[in-house]
Design a protein around this motif. Sequence first.
Motif, PDB file in Angstrom:
ATOM      1  N   ARG A  58      -1.995  -1.209  18.473  1.00  0.00           N
ATOM      2  CA  ARG A  58      -0.637  -2.277  19.125  1.00  0.00           C
ATOM      3  C   ARG A  58      -0.459  -1.764  17.501  1.00  0.00           C
ATOM      4  NH1 ARG A  58       1.939  -6.790  19.047  1.00  0.00           N
ATOM      5  NH2 ARG A  58       3.475  -6.255  20.515  1.00  0.00           N
TER       6      ARG A  58
ATOM      7  N   HIS B  92       5.094  -0.702  18.219  1.00  0.00           N
ATOM      8  CA  HIS B  92       4.402   0.505  19.199  1.00  0.00           C
ATOM      9  C   HIS B  92       3.028  -0.072  19.982  1.00  0.00           C
ATOM     10  CE1 HIS B  92       7.000   2.890  16.244  1.00  0.00           C
ATOM     11  NE2 HIS B  92       7.089   2.999  17.500  1.00  0.00           N
ATOM     12  N   GLN B  93       3.039   0.561  21.251  1.00  0.00           N
ATOM     13  CA  GLN B  93       1.609   0.320  21.778  1.00  0.00           C
ATOM     14  C   GLN B  93       0.625   1.763  23.239  1.00  0.00           C
ATOM     15  OE1 GLN B  93       1.443  -3.483  24.016  1.00  0.00           O
ATOM     16  NE2 GLN B  93      -1.116  -3.166  24.293  1.00  0.00           N
TER      17      GLN B  93
ATOM     18  N   SER C 251      -1.908   0.188  12.453  1.00  0.00           N
ATOM     19  CA  SER C 251      -2.383  -0.671  12.451  1.00  0.00           C
ATOM     20  C   SER C 251      -3.900  -1.264  11.914  1.00  0.00           C
ATOM     21  CB  SER C 251      -3.446  -1.244  14.213  1.00  0.00           C
ATOM     22  OG  SER C 251      -3.683  -1.818  14.489  1.00  0.00           O
TER      23      SER C 251
END
Lengths: 85, 621
Positions: free
Chosen positions: B307, B296-297, B336
């Motif tokens: 990210r 996912h970003q 993250s």
Amino acid sequence: MDVTVRVYGHLVDLMGTRQLTLSLPDGSALDALLSHVPTPEPLGHSDIVALHILVDGRDHRLTGGMQTPLHSGAVVDLIPPFQGG
Amino acid sequence: MTQDAGGRLLRVNLSTGSFSQEAVPQEVREQYIGGKGFGIYYLFRELPSGVEPLGPENKLALVAGPLNGTTAQSFSRWIAMAKSPMTGAIGRAVGGGDFGAWLKFAGFDVMLIEGRASRPSYIYWENGHGEVLDAGDLWGHDTEETQVSLASRHGPRTRSACIGPAGENLVRYAAIVCGRRTASRCGMGTVMGSKNLKAVAINVPRQVEVARATEFSSLVKQQIEAYKPHPVVSRMNKAGTTYAALVFHNMGLFPVCNFQRGRLAGIEKLAVDEFAKVKVGNFGCYSCLIKCGQMHQVKDGAFAGHRSEGPEYETIWALGGNLGITERDAVIAADSMCDLLGLDTISTGLSLSFAYELYQRGLLKRSQTDGEEMTWGNHQAMLRLVQSIAHRKGLGKLLGEGSLRAARTLGNGAEYYAMQVKGLELGGYEPRAAKGQGLAYAVSPIGGSHSYARSDQEIAGDSLPRVVDRFADEGKGDVIAFNHWQRSVGEAAISCIFASRATGRELTASLLAAVTGIDRLAGLPYLEKVGQRIATLERLFNIRHGFGRNDDTLPRRMTTEPLEDAGPATGQVVRKLDTLLDEYYDAMGFSRQGLPTADTLRELGLAWTAGFMSARDNRQR
């Protein structure tokens, strides 16, 4: 009577919604509800057997299976096989 | 290809810098398979009571399974085990990525790390030769920088498992990281940090031994064929475990605000389709077609650019709903950060929710929170505190001890709000909404693990050994024992829990027999006995280290407060934990005090353990 159906996974794609309300005759059981679920193709036996079906939060196999009686306001969850984290 | 595949142990002493190799005895391979089985076998024998978890006498086992590095699908996870600095009991964490395969390519099933290096160091293994090298320039780097540096230094064929700043700073729930996959639970990264060990790097060609290669290849083809139509495979590829949040929420299983209730306003913001909007790719472990990792970003807004390979369900819950947070992008950013800093997201989230609830109740004042307004849903405070925890600054110094130790430091009734078992924080399954899961938490040898004996009969509708009513107060101890045995085999194999349904127990057994050449591993009853043996040996480890029935419990909230606002689970409470414990002990062959009986030890081939136990424990049996 009105029964709420909540669906997950690929059933959301098939039905285009996460939740809907079905109107069923009083005294209907789970099998009647499943025959009314608006999928492009009727759910087959193998589709249904693979589902984890909850009626008011309880596993339907413990409440009468496909003959589980429904009531107005009942909530039915149709959960395809999945893994949690 | 040889007829005798696997079964090597590499012993590394960081105090002396020495390396030595041993064969794993054939009977150990037959009786424990590998993975967690080998880990508990060696740690039980080599860690006497009184070992300080963060002292040089603790040992860290990094273990592979017999199928690691082969073409079999979804068997490339690896396990870290040691005496846990969170609990003082056995600790185990399961990691993914490539490291397990590379450990196997190096020729080892077990790397047993002893002692303590005199300065920051890393273990480097290349083509049959090991060194303990200086890691002074890596210390302080995050887990991504560290792995990139090691690959740059030693070549792109290198794979490593490392710690981040959290492990260096001895946060008690630090993780070991490979790629962006973490072996998170029980502070195994903390044990690495206590040994001044920044990383283990392996640079070897890809080769692995298979005892019966032709048969094995045919079985792998069967496995891949079985994967193609399986709904779990496609669903895990599409969405990973992000799918679970809404399901569990609607079942009343999704704990909200430190297990105070079960309904979260705005849960749809954490639902699967919201994460799909920022998905940029998939990630998989070595030799796994599923590729369940969701990259996912965040594209825009305050968290643009963050990210993450995740978050998975547990993190969405622990750093999201558990804190009353529904800001998806903040959860991605927190995930993250935890991966880069080397933190267990579950214990991080629950140490924070413990503090948030103390703040809610006036037991923690703003003067104690580094000025943070710790109100439910405050994601900015959460993100700052994650950094504080990793660097042991301000309130983070206390919370880095975990919720139980922090509560005991604070006193004033704070322990009631620590959602943990044996010192390890619970996973994202509300025990009052699935009481077998409550029992699974209570008896887990590592503390509040959601996966040790997870009650998938209650959670996912599994029908083996039988269907279970999740709200029933009793009559499920044997099911949790069954799950404990099955998962113990799974973690000896080491099969990915996400893929185990698609592969199936029979095919897993056949693969184990073909790769090892040990025919009896093909039999399910035999494997079940292996699982019981491993689970019992973990129990014996804990008894040796001072644990007993009184430690098999739940946070008092679960047995005294009816669950609020949790849909169909509203009003549920764990009423008969003692009855459930009796049932579980009976099924496991334990006495009512929770000690394996002499008959059980004989039946499982564990009579030898009596020589390691105290006279008092042997008498009570």
